[in-house]
Design a protein around this motif. Structure first.
Motif, PDB file in Angstrom:
ATOM      1  N   LEU A 184     175.164  13.873 -36.473  1.00  0.00           N
ATOM      2  CA  LEU A 184     173.835  13.962 -35.876  1.00  0.00           C
ATOM      3  C   LEU A 184     173.611  15.294 -35.165  1.00  0.00           C
ATOM      4  N   ASN A 185     174.639  15.804 -34.492  1.00  0.00           N
ATOM      5  CA  ASN A 185     174.467  17.088 -33.814  1.00  0.00           C
ATOM      6  C   ASN A 185     174.177  18.209 -34.807  1.00  0.00           C
ATOM      7  N   ASN A 186     174.776  18.150 -35.989  1.00  0.00           N
ATOM      8  CA  ASN A 186     174.491  19.159 -37.018  1.00  0.00           C
ATOM      9  C   ASN A 186     173.088  18.983 -37.594  1.00  0.00           C
ATOM     10  N   ILE A 187     172.682  17.736 -37.779  1.00  0.00           N
ATOM     11  CA  ILE A 187     171.349  17.463 -38.331  1.00  0.00           C
ATOM     12  C   ILE A 187     170.273  17.900 -37.346  1.00  0.00           C
ATOM     13  N   VAL A 188     170.452  17.543 -36.070  1.00  0.00           N
ATOM     14  CA  VAL A 188     169.477  17.931 -35.049  1.00  0.00           C
ATOM     15  C   VAL A 188     169.417  19.452 -34.923  1.00  0.00           C
ATOM     16  N   ASP A 198     167.021  23.906 -31.176  1.00  0.00           N
ATOM     17  CA  ASP A 198     168.151  24.690 -30.684  1.00  0.00           C
ATOM     18  C   ASP A 198     169.069  23.781 -29.874  1.00  0.00           C
ATOM     19  N   VAL A 199     170.302  23.580 -30.363  1.00  0.00           N
ATOM     20  CA  VAL A 199     171.231  22.682 -29.686  1.00  0.00           C
ATOM     21  C   VAL A 199     172.225  23.440 -28.804  1.00  0.00           C
ATOM     22  N   LEU A 241     173.703  20.888 -25.603  1.00  0.00           N
ATOM     23  CA  LEU A 241     173.069  19.727 -26.244  1.00  0.00           C
ATOM     24  C   LEU A 241     173.859  19.284 -27.466  1.00  0.00           C
ATOM     25  N   ASP A 242     174.440  20.217 -28.200  1.00  0.00           N
ATOM     26  CA  ASP A 242     175.230  19.907 -29.388  1.00  0.00           C
ATOM     27  C   ASP A 242     176.401  18.990 -29.029  1.00  0.00           C
ATOM     28  N   SER A 243     177.145  19.358 -27.996  1.00  0.00           N
ATOM     29  CA  SER A 243     178.292  18.548 -27.577  1.00  0.00           C
ATOM     30  C   SER A 243     177.846  17.213 -27.003  1.00  0.00           C
ATOM     31  N   ALA A 244     176.756  17.217 -26.249  1.00  0.00           N
ATOM     32  CA  ALA A 244     176.258  15.967 -25.666  1.00  0.00           C
ATOM     33  C   ALA A 244     175.877  14.970 -26.755  1.00  0.00           C
ATOM     34  N   ILE A 245     175.186  15.440 -27.778  1.00  0.00           N
ATOM     35  CA  ILE A 245     174.799  14.553 -28.891  1.00  0.00           C
ATOM     36  C   ILE A 245     176.053  14.016 -29.578  1.00  0.00           C
ATOM     37  N   TYR A 246     177.020  14.892 -29.793  1.00  0.00           N
ATOM     38  CA  TYR A 246     178.242  14.464 -30.472  1.00  0.00           C
ATOM     39  C   TYR A 246     179.010  13.445 -29.630  1.00  0.00           C
ATOM     40  N   PHE A 247     179.183  13.718 -28.342  1.00  0.00           N
ATOM     41  CA  PHE A 247     179.926  12.806 -27.481  1.00  0.00           C
ATOM     42  C   PHE A 247     179.231  11.455 -27.359  1.00  0.00           C
TER      43      PHE A 247
END
Length: 163
Positions: free
Chosen positions: A53-57, A62-63, A78-84
């Protein structure tokens, strides 16, 4: 006159009505089970997609944005937050899929997703790169083959027990 005729139905019609009601009830139960299986299968498919999902978002927004007020972390993007956040949700959806008996073939999507994540982690942690490494891929493929064989044997064993 028509009303009196419907009250005096022969026993054969009553039996047919009871059978029809039973068939309708069985069809409703079957449809309910199918809806639950489809919903559970969708949960499993979503759980296979969630870690990405972090890659898709990242394609849409901008993540790399730093999030404020992160307890215990100096900075969290935001990238890490979505992944976690996606990992525990992924586990919950997989558990629900198993609990409500999702179609067993949908679990292969979760296995493939897990393979890609495991290979990425092994390469990053042990080889400090995100490139393809033949040693890591071979080790991960062997590990997954062992897991798949064990799961297959357990599945066959439990099917024999239930039969």
């Amino acid at each position: 006159m028509h009303h009196n005729q419907s009250q005096q139905t022969p026993p054969q019609n009553k039996e047919q009505r009871v059978q029809e009601k039973q068939l309708i009830r069985q069809n409703r139960i079957g449809l309910s089970k199918l809806i639950i299986e489809i919903t559970a299968s969708v949960f499993v498919i979503i759980s296979a997609i969630l870690p990405f999902l972090n890659n898709i978002v990242g394609y849409f927004i901008d993540v790399t944005v730093q999030l404020d007020n992160n307890a215990g972390v100096r900075s969290l993007d935001l990238d890490s937050a979505i992944y976690f956040l996606s990992i525990p949700v992924c586990m919950i959806l997989l558990a629900l899929g198993g609990l409500f008996r999702a179609n067993r073939f949908t679990f292969y999507a979760a296995l493939i997703s897990g393979y890609f994540h495991l290979s990425t982690y092994v390469k990053f942690v042990f080889f400090n790169q995100n490139k393809i490494s033949a040693i890591a891929d071979a080790a991960i493929i062997c590990l997954l083959l062992v897991i798949i064989v064990l799961v297959f044997l357990l599945d066959r064993y439990y099917r024999n027990l239930s039969a």
